[in-house]
Write a protein that holds these residues in place. Structure first.
Motif, PDB file in Angstrom:
ATOM      1  N   GLU A 199     -13.893 -24.019  21.178  1.00 36.46           N
ATOM      2  CA  GLU A 199     -13.265 -25.326  21.424  1.00 36.46           C
ATOM      3  C   GLU A 199     -13.974 -26.113  22.515  1.00 36.46           C
ATOM      4  OE1 GLU A 199     -10.768 -26.809  19.894  1.00 36.46           O
ATOM      5  OE2 GLU A 199      -9.644 -25.246  18.853  1.00 36.46           O
ATOM      6  N   THR A 200     -14.808 -25.440  23.320  1.00 39.73           N
ATOM      7  CA  THR A 200     -15.445 -26.185  24.412  1.00 39.73           C
ATOM      8  C   THR A 200     -16.424 -27.221  23.892  1.00 39.73           C
ATOM      9  OG1 THR A 200     -17.352 -24.741  24.724  1.00 39.73           O
ATOM     10  CG2 THR A 200     -15.344 -24.152  25.900  1.00 39.73           C
ATOM     11  N   ILE A 201     -16.700 -27.203  22.577  1.00 34.43           N
ATOM     12  CA  ILE A 201     -17.595 -28.220  22.019  1.00 34.43           C
ATOM     13  C   ILE A 201     -17.031 -29.606  22.254  1.00 34.43           C
ATOM     14  CG2 ILE A 201     -16.592 -28.293  19.698  1.00 34.43           C
ATOM     15  CD1 ILE A 201     -19.567 -28.280  18.719  1.00 34.43           C
ATOM     16  N   ARG A 202     -15.708 -29.679  22.474  1.00 38.64           N
ATOM     17  CA  ARG A 202     -15.078 -30.984  22.749  1.00 38.64           C
ATOM     18  C   ARG A 202     -15.553 -31.584  24.065  1.00 38.64           C
ATOM     19  NH1 ARG A 202     -10.845 -31.573  19.167  1.00 38.64           N
ATOM     20  NH2 ARG A 202     -10.446 -29.674  18.009  1.00 38.64           N
ATOM     21  N   ASN A 203     -16.148 -30.777  24.914  1.00 39.44           N
ATOM     22  CA  ASN A 203     -16.708 -31.310  26.163  1.00 39.44           C
ATOM     23  C   ASN A 203     -17.801 -32.330  25.898  1.00 39.44           C
ATOM     24  OD1 ASN A 203     -15.128 -29.967  27.895  1.00 39.44           O
ATOM     25  ND2 ASN A 203     -16.605 -28.414  28.450  1.00 39.44           N
ATOM     26  N   LEU A 204     -18.335 -32.316  24.680  1.00 39.38           N
ATOM     27  CA  LEU A 204     -19.343 -33.313  24.311  1.00 39.38           C
ATOM     28  C   LEU A 204     -18.820 -34.720  24.567  1.00 39.38           C
ATOM     29  CD1 LEU A 204     -22.099 -33.649  22.574  1.00 39.38           C
ATOM     30  CD2 LEU A 204     -20.540 -34.321  20.790  1.00 39.38           C
ATOM     31  N   TYR A 205     -17.522 -34.937  24.329  1.00 38.48           N
ATOM     32  CA  TYR A 205     -16.948 -36.272  24.484  1.00 38.48           C
ATOM     33  C   TYR A 205     -16.754 -36.651  25.948  1.00 38.48           C
ATOM     34  CZ  TYR A 205     -15.565 -34.998  19.741  1.00 38.48           C
ATOM     35  OH  TYR A 205     -15.558 -34.560  18.453  1.00 38.48           O
ATOM     36  N   PHE A 206     -16.933 -35.690  26.837  1.00 35.60           N
ATOM     37  CA  PHE A 206     -16.681 -35.980  28.249  1.00 35.60           C
ATOM     38  C   PHE A 206     -17.942 -35.745  29.082  1.00 35.60           C
ATOM     39  CE2 PHE A 206     -12.787 -34.769  26.119  1.00 35.60           C
ATOM     40  CZ  PHE A 206     -11.977 -35.848  26.410  1.00 35.60           C
ATOM     41  N   HIS A 207     -18.463 -34.526  29.050  1.00 37.33           N
ATOM     42  CA  HIS A 207     -19.615 -34.182  29.875  1.00 37.33           C
ATOM     43  C   HIS A 207     -20.845 -35.018  29.506  1.00 37.33           C
ATOM     44  CE1 HIS A 207     -22.873 -31.791  31.599  1.00 37.33           C
ATOM     45  NE2 HIS A 207     -23.380 -31.645  30.396  1.00 37.33           N
ATOM     46  N   VAL A 208     -21.182 -35.065  28.229  1.00 36.15           N
ATOM     47  CA  VAL A 208     -22.392 -35.774  27.813  1.00 36.15           C
ATOM     48  C   VAL A 208     -22.246 -37.277  28.068  1.00 36.15           C
ATOM     49  CG1 VAL A 208     -23.977 -36.155  25.895  1.00 36.15           C
ATOM     50  CG2 VAL A 208     -22.799 -33.988  26.094  1.00 36.15           C
ATOM     51  N   CYS A 209     -21.011 -37.778  27.888  1.00 39.67           N
ATOM     52  CA  CYS A 209     -20.775 -39.209  28.097  1.00 39.67           C
ATOM     53  C   CYS A 209     -20.985 -39.607  29.543  1.00 39.67           C
ATOM     54  CB  CYS A 209     -19.373 -39.573  27.648  1.00 39.67           C
ATOM     55  SG  CYS A 209     -19.169 -39.343  25.895  1.00 39.67           S
ATOM     56  N   MET A 210     -20.751 -38.685  30.486  1.00 38.96           N
ATOM     57  CA  MET A 210     -21.010 -38.989  31.892  1.00 38.96           C
ATOM     58  C   MET A 210     -22.484 -39.363  32.071  1.00 38.96           C
ATOM     59  SD  MET A 210     -18.219 -38.627  33.603  1.00 38.96           S
ATOM     60  CE  MET A 210     -17.138 -39.008  32.256  1.00 38.96           C
ATOM     61  N   TRP A 211     -23.360 -38.589  31.423  1.00 39.74           N
ATOM     62  CA  TRP A 211     -24.795 -38.853  31.561  1.00 39.74           C
ATOM     63  C   TRP A 211     -25.178 -40.159  30.888  1.00 39.74           C
ATOM     64  CZ3 TRP A 211     -26.792 -36.224  35.266  1.00 39.74           C
ATOM     65  CH2 TRP A 211     -26.290 -34.944  35.563  1.00 39.74           C
ATOM     66  N   VAL A 262     -22.321 -41.629  41.037  1.00 36.05           N
ATOM     67  CA  VAL A 262     -20.998 -41.008  40.887  1.00 36.05           C
ATOM     68  C   VAL A 262     -20.890 -40.350  39.511  1.00 36.05           C
ATOM     69  CG1 VAL A 262     -18.533 -41.496  40.660  1.00 36.05           C
ATOM     70  CG2 VAL A 262     -19.836 -42.511  42.533  1.00 36.05           C
ATOM     71  N   PHE A 263     -21.308 -41.083  38.475  1.00 33.92           N
ATOM     72  CA  PHE A 263     -21.211 -40.508  37.133  1.00 33.92           C
ATOM     73  C   PHE A 263     -22.175 -39.331  36.956  1.00 33.92           C
ATOM     74  CE2 PHE A 263     -18.475 -43.934  36.179  1.00 33.92           C
ATOM     75  CZ  PHE A 263     -17.783 -43.566  35.046  1.00 33.92           C
ATOM     76  N   GLY A 264     -23.335 -39.407  37.601  1.00 33.37           N
ATOM     77  CA  GLY A 264     -24.261 -38.287  37.537  1.00 33.37           C
ATOM     78  C   GLY A 264     -23.672 -37.034  38.165  1.00 33.37           C
ATOM     79  N   ALA A 284     -20.957 -31.774  37.739  1.00 35.69           N
ATOM     80  CA  ALA A 284     -19.793 -30.930  37.997  1.00 35.69           C
ATOM     81  C   ALA A 284     -19.187 -30.423  36.686  1.00 35.69           C
ATOM     82  CB  ALA A 284     -18.753 -31.716  38.796  1.00 35.69           C
ATOM     83  N   THR A 285     -19.039 -31.337  35.711  1.00 38.87           N
ATOM     84  CA  THR A 285     -18.468 -30.910  34.433  1.00 38.87           C
ATOM     85  C   THR A 285     -19.395 -29.912  33.736  1.00 38.87           C
ATOM     86  OG1 THR A 285     -19.413 -32.898  33.463  1.00 38.87           O
ATOM     87  CG2 THR A 285     -17.080 -32.966  34.002  1.00 38.87           C
ATOM     88  N   GLY A 286     -20.708 -30.148  33.885  1.00 37.21           N
ATOM     89  CA  GLY A 286     -21.667 -29.220  33.281  1.00 37.21           C
ATOM     90  C   GLY A 286     -21.556 -27.834  33.897  1.00 37.21           C
ATOM     91  N   ALA A 287     -21.334 -27.789  35.214  1.00 42.19           N
ATOM     92  CA  ALA A 287     -21.214 -26.495  35.886  1.00 42.19           C
ATOM     93  C   ALA A 287     -20.002 -25.723  35.355  1.00 42.19           C
ATOM     94  CB  ALA A 287     -21.081 -26.715  37.390  1.00 42.19           C
ATOM     95  N   ILE A 288     -18.889 -26.437  35.146  1.00 43.79           N
ATOM     96  CA  ILE A 288     -17.689 -25.762  34.625  1.00 43.79           C
ATOM     97  C   ILE A 288     -17.947 -25.275  33.201  1.00 43.79           C
ATOM     98  CG2 ILE A 288     -15.260 -26.072  34.046  1.00 43.79           C
ATOM     99  CD1 ILE A 288     -15.232 -28.344  36.169  1.00 43.79           C
TER     100      ILE A 288
END
Lengths: 74, 237
Positions: free
Chosen positions: B35-47, B85-87, B92-96
């Motif tokens: 389910e962590t694939i959903r992080n794509l919508y959050f972590h990748v979007c930060m970059w 800030v977004f970087g 941080a999200t990538g580390a988690i």
């Protein structure tokens, strides 16, 4: 004939069962979290936090607009 | 409130991202990611948001060099700060995320960390963020307003140019844990239509736009605040 039909039905049923079962058998996903609806609790919490942040931003934006108006024609 | 529509669009897209991103049962079932694939919508979007903000920043830096208007300088600086800030949020999200997917639970944490920290994309992103951090240090250490603005604008162009090798090119050339490395699946998962499950794009692209707009929104608030603060200076110019 009737037996063949039953056999066919059984085979189709088995196949459907296999298709339905296959993903969860290979990869463990949060299917329970979804099926018992607890996922909505998580979404509600996140949306509440998000709404709070957005309301804060909107208020800040409005306040800035007011100050901008005042600074142009005092 | 000036120009409402894109702020409403931003809120709508982000609410959609949270709802569809967490609830829509359309993600591929992949081992390890699960389910962590959903992080794509959050972590990748930060970059992506970081990239958009840094691009805005460099555009205003070049504008400043052309017209010497201190307004462009303020815009350039505030966009750069929001980009950082977004970087940092992306980091941080990538580390988690990495803790739960890349780290080997059978190894001691330090060993997993040393394996993950070697990832070229991590190092590249760290270098890029440090360069932008140095931008702020450099800019704020100069007293003279015009000199500060000019040096900062020139440095901004250099920093932006360095983003490309450090986060786009080098990680694609070296073996990496991130998708898009030559030894892994290859390709370009962000832009190539074959490297991302097609149904995930219905959430991923709106999410990129939504998060980027949020960054721009916050940046514009800070810009307007600084315009009021530097009112006297800007009127003189």
């Amino acid at each position: 004939m009737k037996h063949k039909c039953y056999a066919l039905l059984f085979a189709v049923f088995c196949m459907l069962q296999a298709i339905a079962q296959r993903p969860s058998a290979t990869v463990e996903m949060a299917d329970t979290l979804r099926s018992n609806g607890k996922i909505y609790v998580v979404v509600a919490v996140i949306l509440t936090i998000f709404t709070g942040i957005i309301l804060y931003l909107v208020r800040l934006d409005r306040k800035l607009s007011r100050i901008e108006k005042d600074s142009i024609n005092p | 409130m000036k120009k409402w529509w894109w702020k409403i669009l931003c809120i709508a897209l982000l609410v959609y991202t949270i709802l569809a991103g967490l609830l829509w049962n359309n993600v591929p079932r992949l081992p390890q990611l699960q389910e962590t694939i959903r992080n794509l919508y959050f972590h990748v979007c930060m970059w992506f948001a970081m990239m958009v903000l840094f691009t805005c920043s460099v555009v205003h830096a070049v504008k400043y060099l052309r017209n010497n208007n201190l307004r462009s300088d303020i815009l350039s600086r505030q966009y750069a700060v929001m980009g950082i800030v977004f970087g940092v949020l992306g980091y941080a999200t990538g580390a988690i995320w990495a803790t739960f997917t890349w780290a080997d639970p059978n190894l001691p944490a330090s060993e997993s960390f040393s394996a993950i920290a070697r990832d070229p994309k991590l190092i590249g992103a760290a270098i890029a963020l440090l360069i932008y951090g140095a931008y702020l240090v450099l800019r704020d250490s100069i007293q003279d307003m015009d000199k500060k603005a000019r040096i900062a604008a020139v440095y901004n162009v250099f920093a932006f140019a360095f983003l490309f090798p450090s986060i786009w090119i080098i990680p694609r050339l070296l073996p990496s844990l991130h998708p898009g490395a030559p030894d892994g699946e290859g390709g370009n998962p962000a832009l190539n239509f074959k490297d991302l499950a097609p149904q995930m794009r219905f959430v991923f692209y709106p999410a990129i736009v939504g998060w980027s707009l949020l960054g721009v929104w916050i940046a514009t608030l800070k810009v307007r605040m600084n315009f009021i603060k530097e009112k006297n200076l800007l009127h003189e110019a």
